[in-house]
Enzyme design. Structure first.
Site, mmCIF file in Angstrom:
data_model
loop_
_atom_site.group_PDB
_atom_site.id
_atom_site.type_symbol
_atom_site.label_atom_id
_atom_site.label_comp_id
_atom_site.label_asym_id
_atom_site.label_seq_id
_atom_site.Cartn_x
_atom_site.Cartn_y
_atom_site.Cartn_z
ATOM 1 C CG HIS A 1 36.067 28.783 41.218
ATOM 2 N ND1 HIS A 1 35.391 29.173 42.568
ATOM 3 C CD2 HIS A 1 37.126 28.015 41.892
ATOM 4 C CE1 HIS A 1 36.168 28.483 43.595
ATOM 5 N NE2 HIS A 1 37.298 27.909 43.081
ATOM 6 C CD GLU B 1 30.941 30.150 39.819
ATOM 7 O OE1 GLU B 1 29.904 29.757 40.881
ATOM 8 O OE2 GLU B 1 31.843 29.878 39.860
ATOM 9 C CB CYS C 1 32.968 30.321 46.522
ATOM 10 S SG CYS C 1 34.154 31.084 45.185
ATOM 11 C CB CYS D 1 32.524 33.049 42.312
ATOM 12 S SG CYS D 1 33.908 31.836 41.801
#
Length: 166
Positions: free
Chosen positions: A55, A57, A85, A88
């Site tokens: 992801h 992040e 999420c 993260c």
């Protein structure tokens, strides 16, 4: 001097646009040091990397940790186009990010106030300030355009699920 959150979100949106062009869910992130310098920037790449943890992040945090040569990012700021999420947000908590700024809420999976509120959970030993809604319309529009284009192809994508974006 206060940080220009709109400039920083604009930088995260540039990353999200890269993800969009690569066929990835268009999420971008930048990580900023206490002096306001961008340490790292990244966009979603789980499909390209065959890595569900890739992801935006997470990738930005990993790069910043390597740059700082420290697994802690004390007093740093994480800017993401979409509400992060649980994975993260959890990573940001473990690295001791001080503040999270995001654009659009993710009512189906957001962990910074929508579905969960991990940054403010008093059971954890670290909490972070959260600022939401920075350039939310622009962030949401990019996500909507991506999912509308994917659904408009008339067939299911062969690489990952394509959920509806509100």
């Amino acid at each position: 001097m206060p940080l220009d959150l709109y400039h920083l979100m604009g930088q995260a949106l540039l990353e999200a646009e890269k993800a969009y062009l690569e066929g990835e869910v268009p999420v971008g992130a930048v990580l900023v040091d206490p002096d306001g310098r961008i340490l790292s920037r990244a966009h979603n790449q789980p499909i390209q990397r065959c890595d569900p943890t890739a992801h935006a992040e997470i990738l930005a945090i990993r790069k910043a940790c390597r740059i700082k040569q420290n697994y802690r990012l004390n007093r740093c700021l994480l800017v993401a186009t979409i509400e992060p999420c649980p994975m993260c947000v959890g990573t940001a908590i473990h690295t001791r990010v001080a503040k999270l700024v995001f654009g659009a809420h993710d009512i189906k999976g957001g962990a910074a106030g929508s579905l969960y509120d991990i940054p403010r959970d008093h059971r954890l030993n670290h909490r972070m300030e959260v600022i939401s809604g920075v350039m939310a319309d622009e962030c949401r529009a990019l996500m909507r355009a991506f999912f509308q284009a994917r659904r408009g192809k008339g067939s299911k994508p062969d690489k990952g699920e394509v959920p509806k974006w509100p």
